[in-house]
Design a protein around this motif. Structure first.
Motif, PDB file in Angstrom:
ATOM      1  N   GLU A   1       7.817  -3.294  -2.187  1.00 53.98           N
ATOM      2  CA  GLU A   1       6.775  -4.198  -2.656  1.00 53.98           C
ATOM      3  C   GLU A   1       5.899  -4.740  -1.542  1.00 53.98           C
ATOM      4  OE1 GLU A   1       7.599  -8.729  -3.981  1.00 53.98           O
ATOM      5  OE2 GLU A   1       9.312  -7.430  -4.223  1.00 53.98           O
ATOM      6  N   VAL A   2       4.626  -4.958  -1.884  1.00 57.08           N
ATOM      7  CA  VAL A   2       3.687  -5.624  -0.987  1.00 57.08           C
ATOM      8  C   VAL A   2       3.902  -7.128  -1.123  1.00 57.08           C
ATOM      9  CG1 VAL A   2       1.265  -5.982  -0.395  1.00 57.08           C
ATOM     10  CG2 VAL A   2       2.010  -3.758  -1.267  1.00 57.08           C
ATOM     11  N   LEU A   3       3.959  -7.827   0.001  1.00 61.09           N
ATOM     12  CA  LEU A   3       4.192  -9.275  -0.012  1.00 61.09           C
ATOM     13  C   LEU A   3       2.888 -10.070   0.053  1.00 61.09           C
ATOM     14  CD1 LEU A   3       7.254  -9.460   2.411  1.00 61.09           C
ATOM     15  CD2 LEU A   3       7.263  -9.468  -0.091  1.00 61.09           C
ATOM     16  N   ALA A   4       1.896  -9.548   0.778  1.00 58.18           N
ATOM     17  CA  ALA A   4       0.627 -10.274   0.931  1.00 58.18           C
ATOM     18  C   ALA A   4      -0.435  -9.334   1.467  1.00 58.18           C
ATOM     19  CB  ALA A   4       0.799 -11.464   1.875  1.00 58.18           C
ATOM     20  N   ILE A   5      -1.697  -9.694   1.225  1.00 61.62           N
ATOM     21  CA  ILE A   5      -2.814  -8.943   1.791  1.00 61.62           C
ATOM     22  C   ILE A   5      -3.854  -9.915   2.346  1.00 61.62           C
ATOM     23  CG2 ILE A   5      -2.541  -6.943   0.276  1.00 61.62           C
ATOM     24  CD1 ILE A   5      -4.895  -7.975  -1.383  1.00 61.62           C
ATOM     25  N   ALA A   6      -4.646  -9.428   3.295  1.00 65.61           N
ATOM     26  CA  ALA A   6      -5.807 -10.148   3.811  1.00 65.61           C
ATOM     27  C   ALA A   6      -6.967  -9.174   3.807  1.00 65.61           C
ATOM     28  CB  ALA A   6      -5.547 -10.675   5.219  1.00 65.61           C
ATOM     29  N   VAL A   7      -8.088  -9.592   3.259  1.00 68.06           N
ATOM     30  CA  VAL A   7      -9.207  -8.683   3.021  1.00 68.06           C
ATOM     31  C   VAL A   7     -10.416  -9.068   3.862  1.00 68.06           C
ATOM     32  CG1 VAL A   7     -10.820  -7.826   1.280  1.00 68.06           C
ATOM     33  CG2 VAL A   7      -8.418  -8.201   0.674  1.00 68.06           C
ATOM     34  N   GLY A   8     -10.965  -8.070   4.569  1.00 65.56           N
ATOM     35  CA  GLY A   8     -12.211  -8.244   5.301  1.00 65.56           C
ATOM     36  C   GLY A   8     -13.312  -7.429   4.650  1.00 65.56           C
ATOM     37  N   GLU A   9     -14.506  -7.504   5.195  1.00 68.12           N
ATOM     38  CA  GLU A   9     -15.637  -6.797   4.601  1.00 68.12           C
ATOM     39  C   GLU A   9     -15.450  -5.282   4.642  1.00 68.12           C
ATOM     40  OE1 GLU A   9     -20.543  -6.787   4.877  1.00 68.12           O
ATOM     41  OE2 GLU A   9     -19.344  -8.189   6.072  1.00 68.12           O
ATOM     42  N   HIS A  10     -14.803  -4.780   5.702  1.00 65.81           N
ATOM     43  CA  HIS A  10     -14.615  -3.333   5.843  1.00 65.81           C
ATOM     44  C   HIS A  10     -13.164  -2.964   6.105  1.00 65.81           C
ATOM     45  CE1 HIS A  10     -18.945  -2.900   5.899  1.00 65.81           C
ATOM     46  NE2 HIS A  10     -19.027  -3.760   6.893  1.00 65.81           N
ATOM     47  N   SER A  11     -12.243  -3.850   5.780  1.00 72.47           N
ATOM     48  CA  SER A  11     -10.837  -3.565   6.069  1.00 72.47           C
ATOM     49  C   SER A  11      -9.928  -4.376   5.158  1.00 72.47           C
ATOM     50  CB  SER A  11     -10.516  -3.888   7.535  1.00 72.47           C
ATOM     51  OG  SER A  11     -10.721  -5.277   7.782  1.00 72.47           O
ATOM     52  N   VAL A  12      -8.663  -3.962   5.106  1.00 77.40           N
ATOM     53  CA  VAL A  12      -7.647  -4.715   4.375  1.00 77.40           C
ATOM     54  C   VAL A  12      -6.335  -4.579   5.142  1.00 77.40           C
ATOM     55  CG1 VAL A  12      -7.163  -2.730   2.874  1.00 77.40           C
ATOM     56  CG2 VAL A  12      -6.445  -5.012   2.174  1.00 77.40           C
ATOM     57  N   VAL A  13      -5.622  -5.695   5.270  1.00 72.41           N
ATOM     58  CA  VAL A  13      -4.329  -5.725   5.941  1.00 72.41           C
ATOM     59  C   VAL A  13      -3.271  -6.046   4.894  1.00 72.41           C
ATOM     60  CG1 VAL A  13      -2.909  -6.815   7.722  1.00 72.41           C
ATOM     61  CG2 VAL A  13      -5.364  -6.518   8.095  1.00 72.41           C
ATOM     62  N   SER A  14      -2.163  -5.305   4.924  1.00 74.81           N
ATOM     63  CA  SER A  14      -1.083  -5.544   3.972  1.00 74.81           C
ATOM     64  C   SER A  14       0.242  -5.735   4.700  1.00 74.81           C
ATOM     65  CB  SER A  14      -0.967  -4.389   2.974  1.00 74.81           C
ATOM     66  OG  SER A  14      -0.653  -3.181   3.644  1.00 74.81           O
ATOM     67  N   VAL A  15       1.086  -6.583   4.115  1.00 73.45           N
ATOM     68  CA  VAL A  15       2.429  -6.834   4.640  1.00 73.45           C
ATOM     69  C   VAL A  15       3.416  -6.466   3.543  1.00 73.45           C
ATOM     70  CG1 VAL A  15       4.020  -8.546   5.570  1.00 73.45           C
ATOM     71  CG2 VAL A  15       1.570  -8.719   6.060  1.00 73.45           C
ATOM     72  N   GLY A  16       4.452  -5.691   3.898  1.00 75.50           N
ATOM     73  CA  GLY A  16       5.385  -5.238   2.881  1.00 75.50           C
ATOM     74  C   GLY A  16       6.824  -5.607   3.175  1.00 75.50           C
ATOM     75  N   LYS A  17       7.664  -5.438   2.163  1.00 70.91           N
ATOM     76  CA  LYS A  17       9.095  -5.671   2.319  1.00 70.91           C
ATOM     77  C   LYS A  17       9.757  -4.613   3.196  1.00 70.91           C
ATOM     78  CE  LYS A  17      11.233  -8.515  -1.205  1.00 70.91           C
ATOM     79  NZ  LYS A  17      12.166  -8.562  -2.358  1.00 70.91           N
ATOM     80  N   ASP A  18       9.032  -3.536   3.478  1.00 70.79           N
ATOM     81  CA  ASP A  18       9.549  -2.504   4.368  1.00 70.79           C
ATOM     82  C   ASP A  18       9.387  -2.891   5.838  1.00 70.79           C
ATOM     83  OD1 ASP A  18       6.824  -2.322   4.576  1.00 70.79           O
ATOM     84  OD2 ASP A  18       6.684  -0.225   3.955  1.00 70.79           O
ATOM     85  N   GLN A  19       9.019  -4.193   6.062  1.00 75.11           N
ATOM     86  CA  GLN A  19       8.880  -4.767   7.400  1.00 75.11           C
ATOM     87  C   GLN A  19       7.715  -4.162   8.171  1.00 75.11           C
ATOM     88  OE1 GLN A  19      12.655  -4.583   9.424  1.00 75.11           O
ATOM     89  NE2 GLN A  19      13.733  -5.741   7.859  1.00 75.11           N
ATOM     90  N   ALA A  20       6.731  -3.665   7.429  1.00 68.96           N
ATOM     91  CA  ALA A  20       5.552  -3.069   8.065  1.00 68.96           C
ATOM     92  C   ALA A  20       4.311  -3.912   7.787  1.00 68.96           C
ATOM     93  CB  ALA A  20       5.335  -1.646   7.561  1.00 68.96           C
ATOM     94  N   ILE A  21       3.436  -3.987   8.780  1.00 65.57           N
ATOM     95  CA  ILE A  21       2.098  -4.570   8.623  1.00 65.57           C
ATOM     96  C   ILE A  21       1.110  -3.441   8.840  1.00 65.57           C
ATOM     97  CG2 ILE A  21       0.426  -6.236   9.484  1.00 65.57           C
ATOM     98  CD1 ILE A  21       2.759  -7.922  10.501  1.00 65.57           C
ATOM     99  N   ARG A  22       0.279  -3.171   7.855  1.00 63.84           N
ATOM    100  CA  ARG A  22      -0.620  -2.030   7.937  1.00 63.84           C
ATOM    101  C   ARG A  22      -2.084  -2.474   7.819  1.00 63.84           C
ATOM    102  NH1 ARG A  22       3.915   0.679   5.375  1.00 63.84           N
ATOM    103  NH2 ARG A  22       4.575   2.347   6.762  1.00 63.84           N
ATOM    104  N   LEU A  23      -2.917  -1.885   8.655  1.00 64.52           N
ATOM    105  CA  LEU A  23      -4.356  -2.137   8.656  1.00 64.52           C
ATOM    106  C   LEU A  23      -5.076  -0.896   8.172  1.00 64.52           C
ATOM    107  CD1 LEU A  23      -7.007  -3.617   9.446  1.00 64.52           C
ATOM    108  CD2 LEU A  23      -6.671  -2.731  11.771  1.00 64.52           C
TER     109      LEU A  23
END
Length: 288
Positions: A215-237
Motif C-alpha cells: 500500500e501507498v502511505l502518502a503522496i506529495a504532488v508538484g507541477e511536473h512530479s509526484v513523490v510516493s511513500v509506501g509500506k515497502d519502505q520505499a520513497i519514489r519520485l
C-alpha cells in the motif's frame, strides 16, 4: 502522526492524541505543541488559500481553525461542531467553501466565512477520506475506501461523474499545481493514477503507475512530479517526461489487464451501482 502538511518552512502534524505540533523543517526544532487541542484523533489538516489559515478535522466531531502567527505559532480562531466524526477537510481555492467528510458517508459543505451550511453530498458507500477542489472552486473531488472517485458540483450538489478508480481503497488525492482539474490518486494496491476532471468523459484517467509493492502511505504532488511513500519502505519520485501521454491507449491497456485478472465485470457492476446514487443529493435538496 496521523496527518501532516508543509506550510512554507514549517511542518504541521496532527496526532492520534488530538494534539497538533508545529516543527521547523530546516533544523527539526519543535516550535509549538497544542496538547490535546482536539478530544480525538486529528484525521486531516488543510491549509487555506491565504497560506495562514489551518483547518483540522477530528474524531471528536469538530473542525477547528487556526491562524499561523508571525512567530510560527498557531492561534485558535473558531470551531465548527459536527454531528459525526470528521475524517477529512478541505478549503476551496477561492476561500468561499469548506467541505468536511463525515463518518456517516456524507460530505457537508459550508460557507467559509460564516460557517453557514451550504449543502450535503451523498453517494459514497463508505466514508470518504480524501477531498480536493478543482482550481476554479466549482467542483469537489472525493474518494475513499469504497474505491469510487466522485466529481460533484458545488452549485446544486449534483454528481457530475463517478468511476471505480482503483482496485483497492483510495488513501490520497491531490490536485496538480498549475492545472485546472488534473490530480493524482493513490491506493492500498500500491498504484498511482493521474486524472483529468476536464476530460472528454467528464473524468478521464491519463496515466497509471505501479509504484509500490504494497500500500501507498502518502503522496506529495508538484507541477511536473509526484513523490510516493509506501509500506515497502520505499520513497519514489516520478518526474514528467517529454513523451506525450495517450489516455485512450492507457485505458485500453488497463482494460486488457483487468480482463486478464477477471475484474471487468466486477468493476462494471460497481460503477452501475454507484450511478444509481448519483442524483441523491439533488433529490434530497428538492425534498427538503
Amino acid at each position: 502522526p496521523i496527518s501532516g502538511m508543509v506550510v512554507g518552512e514549517l511542518l504541521v502534524l496532527g496526532l492520534k492524541s488530538g494534539s497538533i505540533e508545529v516543527w521547523k523543517l530546516h533544523n527539526g526544532e519543535l516550535v509549538k505543541c497544542l496538547n490535546q487541542v482536539h478530544g480525538g484523533c486529528v484525521w486531516s489538516l488543510n491549509l487555506g488559500p491565504d497560506g495562514k489559515t489551518v483547518a483540522s478535522a477530528s474524531a471528536d466531531k469538530t473542525v477547528k481553525f487556526f491562524e499561523i502567527k508571525s512567530d510560527h505559532r498557531l492561534k485558535h480562531i473558531k470551531t465548527l461542531q459536527m454531528d459525526e466524526e470528521c475524517l477529512a477537510v478541505s478549503i476551496s481555492p477561492d476561500d468561499r467553501f469548506i467541505s468536511v467528510a463525515l463518518l456517516d458517508m456524507t460530505i457537508k459543505v459550508f460557507h467559509r466565512d460564516s460557517l453557514r451550511f451550504h449543502l450535503s453530498l451523498y453517494g459514497h458507500k463508505l466514508p470518504a477520506v480524501c477531498l480536493a477542489y478543482t482550481a476554479d472552486s466549482q467542483r469537489l473531488l472525493s474518494a475513499g475506501p469504497d474505491r469510487s472517485l466522485r466529481v460533484c458540483s458545488l452549485q446544486f450538489g449534483d454528481c457530475r461523474r463517478t468511476v471505480q478508480s482503483h482496485s483497492e481503497a483510495v488513501i490520497a488525492l491531490q490536485l496538480i499545481p498549475g492545472t485546472s482539474a488534473q490530480f493524482w490518486t493513490a491506493s492500498r494496491a500500491g498504484d498511482l493514477r493521474r486524472w483529468d476532471a476536464d476530460g472528454a468523459s467528464g473524468l478521464q484517467r491519463i496515466q497509471a503507475i505501479e509504484a509500490h509493492h504494497g500500500e501507498v502511505l502518502a503522496i506529495a504532488v508538484g507541477e511536473h512530479s509526484v513523490v510516493s511513500v509506501g509500506k515497502d519502505q520505499a520513497i519514489r519520485l516520478f518526474v514528467q517526461g517529454d513523451d506525450p501521454l495517450f489516455p485512450q491507449e492507457e485505458e485500453e491497456n488497463e482494460h486488457d489487464r483487468m480482463i486478464d485478472q477477471g475484474l471487468v465485470e466486477t468493476a462494471e457492476k460497481a460503477t452501475a451501482e454507484l450511478d444509481k446514487t448519483s442524483t441523491a443529493t439533488v433529490r434530497a435538496m428538492k425534498a427538503g
